[in-house]
Design a protein around this motif. Structure first.
Motif, PDB file in Angstrom:
ATOM      1  N   PRO A  59      16.739 -19.855  -2.310  1.00  0.00           N
ATOM      2  CA  PRO A  59      17.169 -18.511  -1.884  1.00  0.00           C
ATOM      3  C   PRO A  59      16.189 -17.404  -2.229  1.00  0.00           C
ATOM      4  CG  PRO A  59      18.452 -19.258  -3.777  1.00  0.00           C
ATOM      5  CD  PRO A  59      17.667 -20.446  -3.308  1.00  0.00           C
ATOM      6  N   ALA A  60      15.310 -17.623  -3.213  1.00  0.00           N
ATOM      7  CA  ALA A  60      14.338 -16.587  -3.569  1.00  0.00           C
ATOM      8  C   ALA A  60      13.409 -16.279  -2.403  1.00  0.00           C
ATOM      9  CB  ALA A  60      13.524 -17.020  -4.786  1.00  0.00           C
ATOM     10  N   LYS A  61      13.293 -17.211  -1.464  1.00  0.00           N
ATOM     11  CA  LYS A  61      12.387 -17.018  -0.332  1.00  0.00           C
ATOM     12  C   LYS A  61      13.020 -16.208   0.799  1.00  0.00           C
ATOM     13  CE  LYS A  61       9.618 -21.212  -1.017  1.00  0.00           C
ATOM     14  NZ  LYS A  61       9.059 -22.422  -0.359  1.00  0.00           N
ATOM     15  N   PHE A  62      14.328 -16.035   0.790  1.00  0.00           N
ATOM     16  CA  PHE A  62      14.980 -15.457   1.963  1.00  0.00           C
ATOM     17  C   PHE A  62      14.537 -14.030   2.276  1.00  0.00           C
ATOM     18  CE2 PHE A  62      18.452 -13.358   4.261  1.00  0.00           C
ATOM     19  CZ  PHE A  62      18.525 -14.187   5.378  1.00  0.00           C
ATOM     20  N   PRO A  63      14.538 -13.099   1.324  1.00  0.00           N
ATOM     21  CA  PRO A  63      14.148 -11.726   1.673  1.00  0.00           C
ATOM     22  C   PRO A  63      12.740 -11.639   2.247  1.00  0.00           C
ATOM     23  CG  PRO A  63      15.275 -11.752  -0.438  1.00  0.00           C
ATOM     24  CD  PRO A  63      15.006 -13.186  -0.079  1.00  0.00           C
ATOM     25  N   VAL A  64      11.774 -12.350   1.646  1.00  0.00           N
ATOM     26  CA  VAL A  64      10.401 -12.258   2.153  1.00  0.00           C
ATOM     27  C   VAL A  64      10.281 -12.966   3.494  1.00  0.00           C
ATOM     28  CG1 VAL A  64       9.338 -11.922  -0.089  1.00  0.00           C
ATOM     29  CG2 VAL A  64       9.694 -14.250   0.739  1.00  0.00           C
ATOM     30  N   PHE A  65      11.026 -14.045   3.682  1.00  0.00           N
ATOM     31  CA  PHE A  65      11.007 -14.702   4.991  1.00  0.00           C
ATOM     32  C   PHE A  65      11.492 -13.740   6.076  1.00  0.00           C
ATOM     33  CE2 PHE A  65      13.933 -16.752   8.051  1.00  0.00           C
ATOM     34  CZ  PHE A  65      12.963 -17.268   8.913  1.00  0.00           C
TER      35      PHE A  65
ATOM     36  N   PHE B 123      22.212 -30.968  -0.899  1.00  0.00           N
ATOM     37  CA  PHE B 123      22.230 -29.507  -0.971  1.00  0.00           C
ATOM     38  C   PHE B 123      20.988 -28.879  -0.328  1.00  0.00           C
ATOM     39  CE2 PHE B 123      24.453 -30.700  -5.101  1.00  0.00           C
ATOM     40  CZ  PHE B 123      25.713 -30.651  -4.527  1.00  0.00           C
ATOM     41  N   ASP B 124      20.155 -29.695   0.323  1.00  0.00           N
ATOM     42  CA  ASP B 124      18.921 -29.218   0.943  1.00  0.00           C
ATOM     43  C   ASP B 124      19.242 -28.695   2.336  1.00  0.00           C
ATOM     44  OD1 ASP B 124      16.459 -28.825   2.129  1.00  0.00           O
ATOM     45  OD2 ASP B 124      15.581 -30.682   1.363  1.00  0.00           O
ATOM     46  N   LEU B 125      19.110 -27.393   2.539  1.00  0.00           N
ATOM     47  CA  LEU B 125      19.483 -26.752   3.797  1.00  0.00           C
ATOM     48  C   LEU B 125      18.517 -27.072   4.930  1.00  0.00           C
ATOM     49  CD1 LEU B 125      21.489 -24.855   5.182  1.00  0.00           C
ATOM     50  CD2 LEU B 125      20.230 -22.907   4.233  1.00  0.00           C
TER      51      LEU B 125
ATOM     52  N   GLN C  96      25.039 -20.449  -2.687  1.00  0.00           N
ATOM     53  CA  GLN C  96      25.443 -19.722  -3.883  1.00  0.00           C
ATOM     54  C   GLN C  96      25.025 -18.251  -3.793  1.00  0.00           C
ATOM     55  OE1 GLN C  96      26.561 -20.869  -7.273  1.00  0.00           O
ATOM     56  NE2 GLN C  96      27.388 -22.685  -6.270  1.00  0.00           N
ATOM     57  N   VAL C  97      23.796 -17.996  -3.356  1.00  0.00           N
ATOM     58  CA  VAL C  97      23.316 -16.617  -3.281  1.00  0.00           C
ATOM     59  C   VAL C  97      23.985 -15.870  -2.136  1.00  0.00           C
ATOM     60  CG1 VAL C  97      21.278 -15.196  -2.824  1.00  0.00           C
ATOM     61  CG2 VAL C  97      21.147 -17.080  -4.441  1.00  0.00           C
ATOM     62  N   ARG C  98      24.259 -16.557  -1.026  1.00  0.00           N
ATOM     63  CA  ARG C  98      24.919 -15.885   0.094  1.00  0.00           C
ATOM     64  C   ARG C  98      26.312 -15.372  -0.304  1.00  0.00           C
ATOM     65  NH1 ARG C  98      25.377 -19.442   5.140  1.00  0.00           N
ATOM     66  NH2 ARG C  98      25.692 -17.491   6.277  1.00  0.00           N
ATOM     67  N   THR C  99      26.983 -16.066  -1.215  1.00  0.00           N
ATOM     68  CA  THR C  99      28.310 -15.611  -1.631  1.00  0.00           C
ATOM     69  C   THR C  99      28.247 -14.248  -2.312  1.00  0.00           C
ATOM     70  OG1 THR C  99      28.180 -16.768  -3.758  1.00  0.00           O
ATOM     71  CG2 THR C  99      29.151 -17.971  -1.920  1.00  0.00           C
ATOM     72  N   PHE C 100      27.092 -13.912  -2.906  1.00  0.00           N
ATOM     73  CA  PHE C 100      26.903 -12.563  -3.454  1.00  0.00           C
ATOM     74  C   PHE C 100      26.396 -11.598  -2.399  1.00  0.00           C
ATOM     75  CE2 PHE C 100      23.438  -9.690  -4.644  1.00  0.00           C
ATOM     76  CZ  PHE C 100      24.165  -8.702  -5.300  1.00  0.00           C
ATOM     77  N   SER C 101      25.387 -12.027  -1.645  1.00  0.00           N
ATOM     78  CA  SER C 101      24.659 -11.112  -0.775  1.00  0.00           C
ATOM     79  C   SER C 101      25.521 -10.546   0.347  1.00  0.00           C
ATOM     80  CB  SER C 101      23.439 -11.828  -0.187  1.00  0.00           C
ATOM     81  OG  SER C 101      22.685 -10.952   0.627  1.00  0.00           O
ATOM     82  N   TYR C 102      26.383 -11.365   0.936  1.00  0.00           N
ATOM     83  CA  TYR C 102      27.167 -10.883   2.070  1.00  0.00           C
ATOM     84  C   TYR C 102      28.123  -9.753   1.684  1.00  0.00           C
ATOM     85  CZ  TYR C 102      25.557 -14.233   5.575  1.00  0.00           C
ATOM     86  OH  TYR C 102      24.803 -14.912   6.495  1.00  0.00           O
ATOM     87  N   PRO C 103      29.004  -9.923   0.682  1.00  0.00           N
ATOM     88  CA  PRO C 103      29.877  -8.798   0.325  1.00  0.00           C
ATOM     89  C   PRO C 103      29.092  -7.577  -0.149  1.00  0.00           C
ATOM     90  CG  PRO C 103      30.690 -10.847  -0.638  1.00  0.00           C
ATOM     91  CD  PRO C 103      29.317 -11.129  -0.106  1.00  0.00           C
TER      92      PRO C 103
ATOM     93  N   HIS D   7      12.494 -23.637 -10.524  1.00  0.00           N
ATOM     94  CA  HIS D   7      12.184 -24.808  -9.719  1.00  0.00           C
ATOM     95  C   HIS D   7      11.139 -24.475  -8.668  1.00  0.00           C
ATOM     96  CE1 HIS D   7      12.714 -28.548  -7.542  1.00  0.00           C
ATOM     97  NE2 HIS D   7      12.891 -27.848  -6.425  1.00  0.00           N
ATOM     98  N   MET D   8      10.004 -25.134  -8.729  1.00  0.00           N
ATOM     99  CA  MET D   8       8.960 -24.961  -7.726  1.00  0.00           C
ATOM    100  C   MET D   8       9.168 -25.984  -6.624  1.00  0.00           C
ATOM    101  SD  MET D   8       7.456 -22.405  -8.994  1.00  0.00           S
ATOM    102  CE  MET D   8       6.082 -22.288  -7.862  1.00  0.00           C
ATOM    103  N   ASP D   9       9.204 -25.503  -5.400  1.00  0.00           N
ATOM    104  CA  ASP D   9       9.479 -26.374  -4.265  1.00  0.00           C
ATOM    105  C   ASP D   9       8.404 -27.443  -4.134  1.00  0.00           C
ATOM    106  OD1 ASP D   9      10.940 -27.265  -2.170  1.00  0.00           O
ATOM    107  OD2 ASP D   9      10.841 -25.416  -1.007  1.00  0.00           O
ATOM    108  N   GLU D  10       8.805 -28.691  -4.012  1.00  0.00           N
ATOM    109  CA  GLU D  10       7.884 -29.798  -3.842  1.00  0.00           C
ATOM    110  C   GLU D  10       8.021 -30.349  -2.435  1.00  0.00           C
ATOM    111  OE1 GLU D  10       8.571 -32.699  -6.830  1.00  0.00           O
ATOM    112  OE2 GLU D  10       8.237 -31.321  -8.510  1.00  0.00           O
TER     113      GLU D  10
END
Length: 520
Positions: free
Chosen positions: A148-154, A287-289, A342-349, A421-424
């Protein structure tokens, strides 16, 4: 019961014009003046009332999913899955639940053509007896990210360049080539499914892994699939551009006219179910989207069907102010450890409170049908009864019913240290995109269309970004990488004026339905 948006029935045939406070006004098109040509006095409340409303007519558009269309409908259970979940809306075959659906483009603004190449939001709000339940889907079963850390910059790379205020192909492909886990979504987006024919002819997918909980407090992992009963219908790249130029609101018109004429669209709900033990042993991270659960491994189980049968009475009140969130849950379903979910549950409201205010749940389209009682009170735009005289703290004078949705600690027992966690990236990340490319080869013209769709977009990126993305496509399939490189560089030379690019592949025949737009 939810607000039915029947204001017209409450207004007489010849209404009296009033201010927003209900005061009758003699002439709504005249302002008070001091003398014939004098200044306007501040006491002209109607004039001030009109302008302050006008100045505030527009609320901030959604950061993503800005442009959308919607309709009311009903969901009906057709198959029993109570062994997996205690959700009240799924408790018995034949049970019906009112709902509202909103379909949207993702990266563009409200002025974006409905035919733009973009994922589509597929958001559903169910007015259940135990509260609002939202299932916030896309028309693709995977997404570009899994951290989820990548979403805003994406999303920034999908928006406008901060200097030129223009869409930026270099930023678009620079991000994707630097984050190759996005390739599965890229393969879908640049197929013809990236430009669906309106919204009636596309599926909706939860993408995320959720948890079902049954009445024995057992839990199961699940994914949701809403399959269009109208079938899948897409547009080729150039036809989509042609329609977008002639009628940028094509999808909204198509949906509205279909429902208005009685041709009500429907979708059948299927779920995939996996036990915790199966999840632990599965060869993909569940859990990999960026991954799907292949149907041969985890078959689809039918659940029910929803039908959209009523158009909105007022677009702003319903479609623009409706507020969805994956955190809007009911007993029987819960979020999983999927990090993006998990992050979307915060970001949307959070974004709803920014756009609509602290009490956005009181807007009629967002109201639950069951009574609300908690200890939250007040706040701006509190337009309800503010829970009357009920105490706003755990009072000994106000007894509560036993909590019906008792948490099960066994579901959320985690042990470990906090890490970044660094994406592999491994070859596993290219297995499903590779299978999709081979599937395209079995469908008429789809590989040619994909190569063309990518090349006419990627050619606008700078050379080193193009080269990096060719490498990503080559990891999917060497022949794919070679074809993308040749087609894209030919397009780039055409832009530079050096030579003429080969003729594009023939598009599918296009004949609009339920629309006044005619093919040229």
């Amino acid at each position: 019961m939810p607000y039915e948006f029947n204001e017209k029935k409450e207004v007489p045939d010849h209404p009296t014009y009033t201010t927003s406070t209900g005061c009758p006004i003699f002439n709504p098109l005249a302002s008070q003046r001091i003398g014939r040509n004098g200044p306007i006095p501040l006491q002209d409340f109607h004039l001030i009332d009109v302008f302050q409303k006008f100045d505030r007519e527009r609320i901030p558009e959604r950061v993503v999913h800005a442009k959308g269309v919607g309709a009311h409908g009903v969901f009906e259970v057709t198959n029993d899955i109570t062994k997996y979940t205690k959700m009240n809306m799924l408790s018995e075959v034949g049970k019906k639940t009112k709902m509202f659906a909103r379909f949207s483009t993702v990266g563009g603004e409200r002025g974006t053509p409905d035919t733009a190449r973009d994922p589509r939001g597929f958001a559903l709000k169910f007015y259940t007896e135990e509260g609002i339940f939202d299932m916030v889907c896309n028309n693709t079963p995977v997404f570009f990210i899994r951290d989820p850390a990548k979403f805003p910059v994406f999303i920034h790379t999908q928006k406008r360049n901060p200097q030129t205020n223009l869409k930026d192909a270099t930023a678009f492909w620079d991000y994707l080539s630097l984050n190759p886990e996005s390739i599965h979504q890229v393969m879908i987006l640049f197929s013809d499914r990236g430009t669906p024919y309106g919204v009636r002819f596309m599926n909706g997918y939860s993408g995320h892994t959720y948890k079902f909980v049954n009445d024995k407090n057992e839990f199961f992992y699940c994914k949701w699939h809403f399959i269009s009963d109208q079938g899948i219908k897409n547009l080729d790249n150039d036809t989509a551009a042609e329609i977008g130029g002639k009628n940028p609101d094509f999808a909204g018109q198509d949906l509205f006219e279909a429902i208005e004429s009685g041709d009500c669209p429907s979708w059948t709900l299927y779920v995939q179910i996996m036990t915790p033990k199966q999840a632990e042993q599965y060869h993909y991270n569940i859990f990999d989207l960026t991954k799907v659960w292949p149907h041969k491994d985890v078959p689809l189980i039918p659940v029910g069907k929803f039908t959209l049968n009523r158009n909105p009475t007022n677009y702003f009140a319903e479609v623009e102010q409706v507020a969805f969130s994956p955190s809007h849950m009911v007993p029987g379903i819960d979020v999983s450890a999927d990090p993006v979910l998990q992050v979307r549950t915060f970001s949307y409201p959070d974004t709803h409170r920014h756009r609509l205010g602290a009490n956005f749940e009181q807007i009629p389209i967002n109201c639950p049908v069951n009574p609300v009682f908690n200890y939250s009170r007040d706040g701006p735009m509190n337009v309800g009864a503010n829970q009357f005289d009920l105490p706003n703290y755990p009072s000994s004078t106000q007894k509560l019913d036993k909590e019906k949705n008792e948490p099960d600690a066994e579901h959320e027992r985690w042990i470990g240290k906090v890490t970044y966690h660094m994406d592999e990236l491994t070859d596993v990340d290219f297995e499903q995109p590779r299978a999709l490319w081979k599937l395209m080869g079995k469908q008429k013209d789809q590989q040619d269309h994909f190569v063309y769709n990518v090349s006419v977009h990627l050619c606008n990126a700078i050379p080193n970004v193009r080269e990096r993305q060719y490498g990503v496509f080559s990891r999917v399939d060497p022949e794919l990488g070679k074809r993308i490189r040749e087609a894209t560089e030919a397009e780039a030379k055409k832009i530079a004026g050096n030579e003429t690019v080969p003729v594009k592949p023939e598009p599918h025949q296009f004949e609009p339905q339920n629309s006044t737009l005619k093919s040229s």
